[in-house]
Design an enzyme around this catalytic site. Structure first.
Site, PDB file in Angstrom:
ATOM      1  N   VAL A 179       0.836  -1.202   0.000  1.00  0.00           N
ATOM      2  CA  VAL A 179       0.000   0.000   0.000  1.00  0.00           C
ATOM      3  C   VAL A 179       0.869   1.249   0.000  1.00  0.00           C
ATOM      4  O   VAL A 179       0.539   2.271  -0.610  1.00  0.00           O
ATOM      5  CB  VAL A 179      -0.960  -0.014   1.198  1.00  0.00           C
ATOM      6  N   ALA A 180       2.027   1.172   0.685  1.00  0.00           N
ATOM      7  CA  ALA A 180       2.918   2.328   0.720  1.00  0.00           C
ATOM      8  C   ALA A 180       3.453   2.663  -0.663  1.00  0.00           C
ATOM      9  O   ALA A 180       3.736   3.817  -0.974  1.00  0.00           O
ATOM     10  CB  ALA A 180       4.074   2.061   1.678  1.00  0.00           C
ATOM     11  N   ASN A 188       6.024   8.422  -1.133  1.00  0.00           N
ATOM     12  CA  ASN A 188       5.934   6.960  -1.096  1.00  0.00           C
ATOM     13  C   ASN A 188       7.240   6.354  -0.577  1.00  0.00           C
ATOM     14  O   ASN A 188       7.246   5.328   0.113  1.00  0.00           O
ATOM     15  CB  ASN A 188       5.631   6.411  -2.494  1.00  0.00           C
ATOM     16  N   ASP A 196      -7.675  21.710 -42.114  1.00  0.00           N
ATOM     17  CA  ASP A 196      -8.344  21.993 -43.367  1.00  0.00           C
ATOM     18  C   ASP A 196      -8.365  23.500 -43.577  1.00  0.00           C
ATOM     19  O   ASP A 196      -7.811  24.254 -42.777  1.00  0.00           O
ATOM     20  CB  ASP A 196      -9.744  21.389 -43.411  1.00  0.00           C
ATOM     21  N   GLU A 215       7.231   6.614   3.066  1.00  0.00           N
ATOM     22  CA  GLU A 215       6.364   5.609   3.698  1.00  0.00           C
ATOM     23  C   GLU A 215       7.013   4.227   3.693  1.00  0.00           C
ATOM     24  O   GLU A 215       6.832   3.439   4.634  1.00  0.00           O
ATOM     25  CB  GLU A 215       5.024   5.549   2.953  1.00  0.00           C
TER      26      GLU A 215
END
Length: 951
Positions: free
Chosen positions: A323-324, A738, A370, A741
Site C-alpha cells: 500500500v505504501a 511513497n 483543413d 512511507e
C-alpha cells in the site's frame, strides 16, 4: 457509433456499398441480391432510372412505400453509442491500481475472516482500501461523464422533413420515412435527404463541402453521364449536402448507411480511437509500480514468515509495504487535475470531451488543418474590382454589406450587371443570425459588393426584370441572363471566366459609353486578370450587350459583348489565424494544410495566414497520393517543412495521419465536415469546429472549438503543455512521499523491529487525506510564460525521465531519513527492548504518530519545493498559489485531529504529540526545502539541463 446496430436487411448492390462500383449503386435487400450487376444509375437515361428503381414520375404508391420501408428500414444512421452508464462506471474499476487495491482488500477481508480471533483492525483496513477504490472510481466517472457530450450527432445532419411525390401528390414528410424509389422535390436552400439521381434540374447547384471538403458549388444536371466515381456523377445529389441554387426532382436510390454519407459513417466507426501519450505512459507506470509493490510485499512476506512472526500479522505487514508503494490518490488527482485543464480550455472556447486529450494536445507536434471554415471565414468577399484600366479596392469582410469601394461610380454598371446575372439571395439578419447568402457564395459576394456601391439588387431586378436565362455550363464557363429595361428594350448580362468571356467581347465599357476592344486592350485585361489570380483571388469577368428580344439565341447573347470589368474575390482568412500560426512555429509545431480545394487556392490562403513562407512549398494532390506507396508518402512528409495536400478524400486524410504517427509524431487534425470525421477519430487529437462544423465531425473529435477559431488551438496547446508540466510536479510530490512511507518499514524489517513504523490505514490517510488537495493545487498552477517557446517533447519521452526520478529520490530520500530518524529516536529513547513492544504500547503509538505527522509536515514543504524546476520558490512567491497553502494547512490540521481526537486515535492507533515533537518535524521539513533550494541554485549556476529531460 457502431455499425453492428444497422439494419441487417439493408445493403447496397455492390459488396462495398455505393463507393465500390464505377457509379452509384441501387440499394437492394441482401436476400434478393441479383447475380448480375444492375447498370450504374448515373449512366442511365431518365426513363430507365424509373425502371431500374421500380418507380415512376408520379412516385411510389402507399402500399409500395410500406413494403420498401419494411425491406430497407428507416432513412437514418445509427445514433452514437456511449454505452450504458453502469458499464462506464464499471470500467473505472479496470485501472491497474484499482485492480491491485481490490485484490488487496479482498485478501485482507479473507485474512480477517479466517483469523482466530478476528482482529477488527484487519477488517477496518479491508474496508478502508475498498473505500479508496470507490472514491477514485466515483471521481473519475464524474469527471469523464460531465466532460463528454452525448448528442446523437449523425441524425442531426439528416434534414427533418422533405417534399416527396407519393402517388402523384406532393407531400411533406419526415426524411427518415424515405425509401429507394421515392421522388424528392428539391429547391434552393434544401438539404438533400438521401442519395438521389436527378431526373429534372433547372439551374441546380449543390454544395458538397460536407462530403468532399470542397467549398465551391457544383452544377447538377439531369442527363445521363458516363460511369465514374459516385461523387463525380453530375446528375446525383447526396445525403448531407445542400442545394444552393435552382430546383429539381430526384429519385432516391440509397438511404441510411448505404449512402455516401453512410460510407463515411462506416469508415469513422471502423477507425480506432488512439491512446494519448499520457494514457500510454500512465499505463506503463501503473504496471511497473504495481509490479514493484507486489514483488516487494511478497519478498518481505517471505523474509518475515520464517522468523516466526504470526502469519496474519506478517501478511498485514507486507500489505502495508504494498500500500505504501501504490499511489492510491493518483487516479483521482490525475482525473481532477485534467478536469481543471478542461475547464480552463472551455473558458478559452475549446471544449474537451475526454480528459486525457488535454495533455495529448499539449504534446502535439503536427497539426493537419483543413482550409474552409477553419483558417478562413467561409464567406466569399469581393476585395478588388477592375474597370477601364483602373483597380478599385473594396473594404469589408464577409456577407455584411459594410465597407466602401474606392471611387465607386465607374464600377456601378459592372456591379449592376453582376447582380442581375445572379441567382443568389442575400438574407438580412434575423434574431441571432448574421447576414447570410442563400445560393452560390460567389454570386452572394457580388451582391454584397453591389450593395457597398449603393445599389439595391432587389430594386435593380424590379427595374430590369429577368425574361430569360442561359445557365452556367462547364464547357462555356459562362452564365447569361436577359432583361427587359424600363424603356421596353432588352439587354443581356454575362459573367464567367475572364479569358472565355474576353474572346466573346468586341468592346470595352467606359463611364460614358464604349470603345472598340483592341489587342492592346485584350492584353491589358488579361494581365489584370492574371495579376488578380496571382494574388490568390477568384476572378470573374462581367459583360453586357443590347439584344433584339426576350428570347434571342444563345449565340447572339454571348457574342459582340461589351466588357464592363473584372471582379476579384476570395474567402478571407480569420484575422487571428496568422498570430496563431506564428505561435505554432515558435512552439516547434508543424502545420500541414489538408483540403479538398484546388492547389492554387490552398497555396494562396496558406501564404496569407503564414503557413507557407517559402517560394516553392511541397504540394501534392489526392491523385498523386494514390500513386505513392508508403515509402513515397514518407518521403513527401519529410521532404519539406511546408506541405499542402489538396483535392484529398477521407481515405487520403487518414493515410496521411497514419503515416505521420508512424514517424513518431503526435498528430492533431482539425475539420468541420463529415468527410473529416474518420481522420478526426483516428488522430491523436481530433479538433472539430463547434459553430460551423457538422455534428458528425463534432462526434468523432475529442475537442470542439466553440468559436471555430484556429487561434483557440494554439491556446489549448499551451494549456495542454502546462497541464503536463503540472502533472509531473504532482507526480514528484506524490511518489517522493511513497519513499518516505516505505523506507521506515524496510528499516524496521532489517533492524529486527517486530511492528510496522506506519500502518496501512495511516498510509491511506496520508495518500487521500493529506496529499490529494496539495496535489490538486499543484495541478492548478497557472501556465508559465515560456510554455510555447520550446519544441514539443518527443513522443517517446517517458513521464518518469531520469531527471524526474532523480528528483523523486532526492526529495523522498530526505523525507525518509527524517521520519526514520524520529521513529527510531523515539523508540530508543524509551529504553524498551524491541521484543517487548505491542500494538497498544503508548511509546509505539507516539512513534508511529511521529512518522505519519513527519510525512505530512515534510510534504507541506515538499509541495512548495516542486512548484518550480530551477527558479527559487522565494522568487516565484510563497503566496502566489494560495490554494496550495490552504491545502497544506488542511493536511496538517487533519493530522492534528488524528493525533488529538480520541475517535480518530482509536481508528489510527495514534497518540498526542507535544509541541517539541511538532518543532522537530517542522525543522526536518524546513531542511528539505533548504536542500531543494540549494539543488536549484546549483543547477542555475551550472546553467545546463540534466540528461533525460527537465523535471
Amino acid at each position: 457509433m457502431h455499425p453492428e446496430r444497422t439494419r441487417q436487411g439493408t445493403t447496397a448492390l455492390h459488396e462495398d456499398g455505393p463507393a465500390a462500383g464505377s457509379g452509384a449503386a441501387v440499394q437492394v435487400p441482401a436476400p434478393e441480391r441479383p447475380s448480375t450487376p444492375v447498370p450504374s444509375i448515373p449512366s442511365l437515361p431518365v426513363p430507365a432510372v424509373f425502371t431500374a428503381l421500380e418507380s415512376s414520375p408520379r412516385g411510389l404508391t402507399p402500399a409500395e412505400t410500406t413494403a420498401r420501408r419494411d425491406r430497407y428500414g428507416p432513412n437514418e444512421l445509427p445514433g452514437a453509442s456511449h454505452g450504458q452508464v453502469w458499464r462506464r462506471l464499471l470500467a473505472q474499476f479496470t485501472d491497474l491500481f484499482a485492480v491491485v487495491l481490490l485484490v488487496s482488500s479482498a485478501i485482507t477481508f479473507l485474512a480477517y475472516w479466517l483469523g482466530q480471533p478476528r482482529d477488527p483492525a484487519t477488517l477496518q483496513l479491508a474496508l478502508a482500501i475498498f473505500a479508496v477504490v470507490l472514491l477514485n472510481a466515483g471521481i473519475g466517472f464524474a469527471q469523464e461523464y460531465s466532460a463528454e457530450r452525448t448528442a446523437e450527432s449523425l441524425q442531426a445532419m439528416v434534414p427533418h422533413t422533405c417534399r416527396v411525390l407519393r402517388d402523384g401528390e406532393r407531400r411533406e414528410l419526415s426524411a427518415r420515412d424515405l425509401v429507394p424509389g421515392d421522388v424528392v422535390v428539391l429547391e434552393a436552400g434544401d438539404a438533400v435527404p438521401a442519395d438521389c439521381r436527378l431526373v429534372e434540374a433547372q439551374e441546380a447547384a449543390v454544395n458538397n463541402a460536407a462530403l468532399t471538403g470542397e467549398s465551391d458549388p457544383v452544377t447538377r444536371i439531369a442527363e445521363a453521364v458516363p460511369p465514374g466515381p459516385p461523387l463525380e456523377a453530375r446528375n446525383c445529389v447526396f445525403m448531407g449536402t445542400d442545394l444552393v441554387a435552382g430546383t429539381g426532382k430526384a429519385v432516391v436510390f440509397a438511404t441510411g448507411t448505404a449512402t455516401e454519407f453512410g460510407r463515411i459513417f462506416r469508415l469513422t466507426a471502423a477507425a480506432p480511437r488512439q491512446q494519448t501519450p499520457l494514457q500510454r505512459q500512465v499505463a506503463v507506470m501503473a504496471r511497473r509500480v504495481a509490479g514493484v509493490a507486489l514483488a516487494t510485499g511478497a519478498a518481505l512476506f517471505a523474509v518475515r514468515v520464517p522468523s516466526g512472526q504470526p502469519f496474519v500479522d506478517t501478511f498485514v505487514f507486507s500489505l502495508g509495504v504494498m500500500v505504501a508503494l501504490v499511489p492510491e490518490g493518483l487516479p483521482a488527482t490525475l482525473s481532477v487535475s485534467l478536469a481543471i485543464g478542461v475547464r480552463r480550455m472551455a473558458r478559452r472556447h475549446a471544449l474537451v470531451k475526454q480528459l486525457l486529450a488535454v495533455e495529448a494536445l499539449g504534446s502535439t507536434s503536427v497539426i493537419c488543418t483543413d482550409k474552409t471554415g477553419t483558417l478562413t471565414q467561409a464567406e466569399m468577399t469581393v476585395v478588388q474590382l477592375w474597370a477601364d484600366g483602373v483597380s478599385h479596392a473594396v473594404s469589408g469582410v464577409g456577407y455584411a454589406p459594410v465597407g466602401e469601394i474606392t471611387d465607386a461610380p465607374p464600377v456601378r454598371e459592372l456591379l449592376r450587371a453582376a447582380a442581375l446575372c445572379s441567382n443568389a439571395r442575400l438574407v438580412r439578419p434575423a434574431g441571432r443570425d448574421a447576414w447570410r447568402v442563400l445560393g452560390d457564395t460567389t454570386e452572394g459576394a457580388l451582391l454584397v459588393a453591389a450593395m457597398k456601391a449603393g445599389l439595391d439588387p432587389a430594386e435593380e431586378e424590379m427595374r430590369a426584370p429577368r425574361v430569360g436565362e442561359y445557365p452556367f455550363d462547364s464547357a462555356r464557363k459562362l452564365m447569361s441572363t436577359v432583361h427587359r429595361d424600363s424603356d421596353g428594350t432588352y439587354f443581356a448580362c454575362a459573367k464567367g471566366a475572364p479569358l472565355e468571356l474576353l474572346t466573346r467581347c468586341d468592346a470595352l465599357g467606359h463611364g460614358d459609353g464604349k470603345t472598340p476592344l483592341t489587342e492592346a486592350d485584350r492584353s491589358r485585361v488579361a494581365a489584370a486578370a492574371d495579376g488578380m489570380a496571382g494574388q490568390g483571388l477568384r476572378v470573374l469577368a462581367v459583360a453586357r450587350r443590347q439584344v433584339s428580344g426576350p428570347r434571342p439565341p444563345i449565340a447572339d447573347v454571348e457574342s459582340e459583348l461589351t466588357l464592363l470589368g473584372l471582379a476579384g474575390m476570395y474567402d478571407p482568412p480569420r484575422p487571428e489565424v496568422r498570430d496563431a500560426v506564428d505561435a505554432c512555429r515558435r512552439a516547434g509545431i508543424r502545420i500541414v494544410m489538408v483540403t479538398g480545394d484546388h492547389p492554387l487556392t490552398a497555396e494562396a490562403v496558406a501564404r496569407r495566414v503564414g503557413i507557407v513562407r517559402e517560394a516553392a512549398p511541397a504540394v501534392a494532390t489526392g491523385t498523386q497520393l494514390d500513386t505513392m506507396d508508403d515509402s513515397g508518402l514518407d518521403d513527401l512528409l519529410t521532404g519539406s517543412t511546408e506541405l499542402l495536400l489538396c483535392r484529398v478524400s477521407p481515405e487520403h486524410k487518414m493515410r496521411v495521419v497514419t503515416a505521420l504517427q508512424r514517424r513518431g509524431e503526435v498528430v492533431a487534425v482539425t475539420g468541420d465536415g463529415a468527410n473529416d470525421a474518420p481522420a478526426l477519430k483516428h488522430a491523436d487529437i481530433g479538433v472539430a469546429m463547434g459553430a460551423s462544423g457538422t455534428d458528425v465531425a463534432r462526434e468523432a473529435a475529442v475537442m470542439v472549438l466553440l468559436d471555430d477559431s484556429f487561434a483557440s488551438i494554439t491556446t489549448a496547446v499551451g494549456l495542454g503543455r502546462s497541464v503536463y508540466r503540472n502533472i509531473r510536479k504532482f507526480l514528484i510530490y506524490l511518489f517522493s512521499h511513497n519513499i518516505a512511507e516505505l523506507m521506515p518499514i524496510l528499516a524496521a524489517t532489517f533492524a529486527g523491529f517486530p511492528l510496522v513504523p506506519i500502518t496501512a490505514v495511516q498510509i491511506l490517510a496520508i495518500d487521500l487525506g493529506s496529499d490529494v488537495l496539495p496535489a490538486l493545487a499543484l495541478g492548478a498552477e497557472p501556465m508559465e510564460p515560456d510554455v510555447m517557446n520550446s519544441p514539443p517533447r518527443p513522443r517517446q519521452e517517458r513521464l518518469f525521465s531520469a531527471a524526474v526520478m532523480g528528483r523523486i529520490l532526492f526529495l523522498g530520500g530526505i523525507q525518509a531519513l527524517g521520519v526514520c530518524a524520529v521513529f527510531f529516536w523515539h523508540i530508543h529513547a524509551s529504553g524498551i527492548p524491541y521484543a517487548d513492544f505491542t500494538q497498544d504500547d503508548p511509546v509505539y503509538r507516539e512513534a508511529i504518530t511521529m512518522v505519519q505527522a513527519g510525512i505530512v509536515v515534510s510534504q507541506f514543504f515538499n509541495a512548495l519545493a516542486v512548484r518550480t524546476d530551477r527558479q527559487s520558490v522565494l522568487r516565484a512567491g510563497l503566496l502566489s498559489n494560495p490554494w496550495l497553502l490552504a491545502a497544506g494547512c488542511f493536511g496538517i490540521g487533519l493530522m492534528a485531529a488524528i493525533s488529538y481526537a480520541p475517535p480518530l486515535q482509536a481508528i489510527f492507533n495514534t497518540a498526542p504529540l507535544t509541541p517539541a515533537d511538532w518543532a522537530v518535524l517542522v525543522a526536518f521539513g524546513a531542511l528539505l526545502l533548504a536542500a531543494e533550494e540549494l539543488r536549484k541554485w546549483t543547477l542555475r549556476r551550472r546553467r545546463s539541463s540534466p540528461k533525460g529531460g527537465t523535471p
